[in-house]
Scaffold this active site. Sequence first.
Site, PDB file in Angstrom:
ATOM      1  N   CYS A 142      -9.154  45.307  41.155  1.00 22.85           N
ATOM      2  CA  CYS A 142      -9.206  45.830  42.471  1.00 22.85           C
ATOM      3  C   CYS A 142     -10.506  46.065  43.114  1.00 22.85           C
ATOM      4  CB  CYS A 142      -8.695  47.148  42.369  1.00 22.85           C
ATOM      5  SG  CYS A 142      -8.255  48.418  43.888  1.00 22.85           S
ATOM      6  N   HIS A 152      13.521  44.918  44.388  1.00 22.78           N
ATOM      7  CA  HIS A 152      12.753  44.670  43.157  1.00 22.78           C
ATOM      8  C   HIS A 152      11.248  44.413  43.359  1.00 22.78           C
ATOM      9  CE1 HIS A 152      16.484  44.255  40.722  1.00 22.78           C
ATOM     10  NE2 HIS A 152      16.494  45.559  41.204  1.00 22.78           N
ATOM     11  N   ARG A 191       4.761  31.996  38.308  1.00 21.96           N
ATOM     12  CA  ARG A 191       6.089  32.042  39.220  1.00 21.96           C
ATOM     13  C   ARG A 191       5.870  32.004  40.676  1.00 21.96           C
ATOM     14  NH1 ARG A 191       9.378  36.957  37.026  1.00 21.96           N
ATOM     15  NH2 ARG A 191      10.757  36.407  38.857  1.00 21.96           N
ATOM     16  N   TYR A 230       3.333  35.897  36.150  1.00 23.20           N
ATOM     17  CA  TYR A 230       3.590  35.816  37.552  1.00 23.20           C
ATOM     18  C   TYR A 230       3.001  34.839  38.441  1.00 23.20           C
ATOM     19  CZ  TYR A 230       6.770  39.909  36.570  1.00 23.20           C
ATOM     20  OH  TYR A 230       8.206  40.457  35.716  1.00 23.20           O
ATOM     21  N   GLY A 253      25.130  35.224  44.249  1.00 25.63           N
ATOM     22  CA  GLY A 253      24.151  34.914  43.230  1.00 25.63           C
ATOM     23  C   GLY A 253      23.409  36.058  42.442  1.00 25.63           C
ATOM     24  N   THR A 254      24.214  36.997  42.015  1.00 25.84           N
ATOM     25  CA  THR A 254      23.724  38.159  41.260  1.00 25.84           C
ATOM     26  C   THR A 254      24.714  38.129  40.042  1.00 25.84           C
ATOM     27  OG1 THR A 254      22.916  40.310  40.895  1.00 25.84           O
ATOM     28  CG2 THR A 254      24.691  39.913  42.660  1.00 25.84           C
ATOM     29  N   VAL A 273      12.239  38.263  44.281  1.00 26.75           N
ATOM     30  CA  VAL A 273      10.734  38.597  44.443  1.00 26.75           C
ATOM     31  C   VAL A 273      10.241  37.555  45.179  1.00 26.75           C
ATOM     32  CG1 VAL A 273      10.527  40.370  42.641  1.00 26.75           C
ATOM     33  CG2 VAL A 273      10.419  37.947  42.094  1.00 26.75           C
TER      34      VAL A 273
HETATM   35  P1  NAD Z   1      20.690  36.849  37.062  1.00 22.86           P
HETATM   36  O1  NAD Z   1      19.750  35.495  36.516  1.00 22.86           O
HETATM   37  O2  NAD Z   1      21.023  37.624  36.109  1.00 22.86           O
HETATM   38  O3  NAD Z   1      22.062  35.971  37.540  1.00 22.86           O
HETATM   39  C1  NAD Z   1      21.963  34.938  38.481  1.00 22.86           C
HETATM   40  C2  NAD Z   1      23.490  34.710  39.143  1.00 22.86           C
HETATM   41  O4  NAD Z   1      23.644  33.723  40.114  1.00 22.86           O
HETATM   42  C3  NAD Z   1      24.487  34.409  37.884  1.00 22.86           C
HETATM   43  O5  NAD Z   1      25.687  35.328  37.900  1.00 22.86           O
HETATM   44  C4  NAD Z   1      24.761  32.796  38.184  1.00 22.86           C
HETATM   45  O6  NAD Z   1      25.992  32.720  37.879  1.00 22.86           O
HETATM   46  C5  NAD Z   1      24.453  33.060  39.590  1.00 22.86           C
HETATM   47  N1  NAD Z   1      24.323  31.543  40.216  1.00 22.86           N
HETATM   48  C6  NAD Z   1      23.504  30.560  39.521  1.00 22.86           C
HETATM   49  N2  NAD Z   1      23.461  29.466  40.499  1.00 22.86           N
HETATM   50  C7  NAD Z   1      24.037  29.873  41.591  1.00 22.86           C
HETATM   51  C8  NAD Z   1      24.096  29.385  42.920  1.00 22.86           C
HETATM   52  N3  NAD Z   1      23.560  28.178  43.165  1.00 22.86           N
HETATM   53  N4  NAD Z   1      24.506  30.127  43.934  1.00 22.86           N
HETATM   54  C9  NAD Z   1      25.384  31.201  43.576  1.00 22.86           C
HETATM   55  N5  NAD Z   1      25.283  31.720  42.444  1.00 22.86           N
HETATM   56  C10 NAD Z   1      24.393  31.234  41.428  1.00 22.86           C
HETATM   57  O7  NAD Z   1      20.018  37.270  38.492  1.00 22.86           O
HETATM   58  P2  NAD Z   1      20.115  38.663  39.227  1.00 22.86           P
HETATM   59  O8  NAD Z   1      21.507  39.049  39.135  1.00 22.86           O
HETATM   60  O9  NAD Z   1      19.333  38.422  40.408  1.00 22.86           O
HETATM   61  O10 NAD Z   1      19.531  39.573  38.274  1.00 22.86           O
HETATM   62  C11 NAD Z   1      19.005  40.864  38.919  1.00 22.86           C
HETATM   63  C12 NAD Z   1      17.898  41.566  38.581  1.00 22.86           C
HETATM   64  O11 NAD Z   1      17.408  41.635  37.219  1.00 22.86           O
HETATM   65  C13 NAD Z   1      16.416  40.588  38.974  1.00 22.86           C
HETATM   66  O12 NAD Z   1      16.427  40.514  40.488  1.00 22.86           O
HETATM   67  C14 NAD Z   1      15.266  41.006  38.303  1.00 22.86           C
HETATM   68  O13 NAD Z   1      14.694  41.920  38.919  1.00 22.86           O
HETATM   69  C15 NAD Z   1      16.036  41.507  37.075  1.00 22.86           C
HETATM   70  N6  NAD Z   1      15.622  40.643  35.841  1.00 22.86           N
HETATM   71  C16 NAD Z   1      14.383  40.471  35.725  1.00 22.86           C
HETATM   72  C17 NAD Z   1      14.085  39.745  34.573  1.00 22.86           C
HETATM   73  C18 NAD Z   1      12.583  39.421  34.585  1.00 22.86           C
HETATM   74  O14 NAD Z   1      11.643  39.628  35.716  1.00 22.86           O
HETATM   75  N7  NAD Z   1      11.875  38.893  33.609  1.00 22.86           N
HETATM   76  C19 NAD Z   1      14.810  39.223  33.865  1.00 22.86           C
HETATM   77  C20 NAD Z   1      16.125  39.503  33.960  1.00 22.86           C
HETATM   78  C21 NAD Z   1      16.538  40.042  34.902  1.00 22.86           C
END
Ligand code: NAD
Length: 254
Positions: free
Chosen positions: A157, A121, A72, A69, A197-198, A105
């Site tokens: 902490c 999140h 990141r 983290y 973008g999700t 995040v």
């Molecule tokens: P995701 O990576 O699952 O999906 C990303 C999406 O963005 C895809 O559908 C992709 O096609 C699209 N995309 C890629 N480039 C783009 C662009 N330039 N413009 C628009 N769209 C684009 O991410 P998510 O949907 O945000 O995941 C949801 C949540 O899942 C995250 O907020 C996170 O909390 C959680 N997550 C966390 C982890 C982790 O922390 N290890 C891992 C997986 C998911």
Amino acid sequence: MRTELPPAVATALAEARRIVVFTGAGMSAESGVPTFRDDLTGLWARFDAEQLATPEAFQADPDLVWGWYEWRRARVRRAAPNAGHLAVAELETRVPGTVVITQNVDDLHERAGSRAPVHLHGSLFAPRCTGAAAHPADVPDPGADPGEGGRLTPPGCAQCGAPVRPGVVWFGEALPRAALTTAIDAASDCDVLLTVGTSGMVYPAAEIPRIAMLTGATVIQVNPDPTPLDAVCAANLRGTAAQVLPALVAAAQR
Ligand code: NAD
């Protein structure tokens, strides 16, 4: 690149008084912050991300998880908002009844000028103590960058000495109640919801666009690829956030 909008999309935006922008990792991809599922290189390719994002993972190997983290956080600090983030902030100026709900995040919406994005999140910039009182922790920003895959011992902490943890929501944890309530209320009472973008695969966040659709809003998706949310959207605009959002915002009322 100029994006032609379907007439129904342009009309919905021109008439909308309450708009929700619901964003995921793709929103920040063009700022150089990798998404979770698309990235074929880097840490996501070498570690199972879900194995790093649980309370159990932190308990088992706090240095690995804290290092991941902090890496990141340092990476986000080096990134800048892209044209999509800037367009969202402009939308808030044009249509004051706009609410930004993000699963991200990072702080790129804030740095683009968005007033008060709702972080479903949590945030890389709000670490807190693992003790029962969950004190907010004062961790230097910018902090140490352990590099990709680097390990770093979490600080204690300042108030109780318990290890500090990232201020994000991990798999198996509840979303912050106030953020979730705000998001559901906004989605239930909007004219247009833009889902950007999700992958729409992580719940309960992925319910937000469906709630808007069920309560009568026009749901418009911006994503280069199909997602499970295609079915709840009136329009699926296949393009990136930085390409498509400026055209959508230009169509919104002043
Ligand atoms: P995701 O990576 O699952 O999906 C990303 C999406 O963005 C895809 O559908 C992709 O096609 C699209 N995309 C890629 N480039 C783009 C662009 N330039 N413009 C628009 N769209 C684009 O991410 P998510 O949907 O945000 O995941 C949801 C949540 O899942 C995250 O907020 C996170 O909390 C959680 N997550 C966390 C982890 C982790 O922390 N290890 C891992 C997986 C998911």
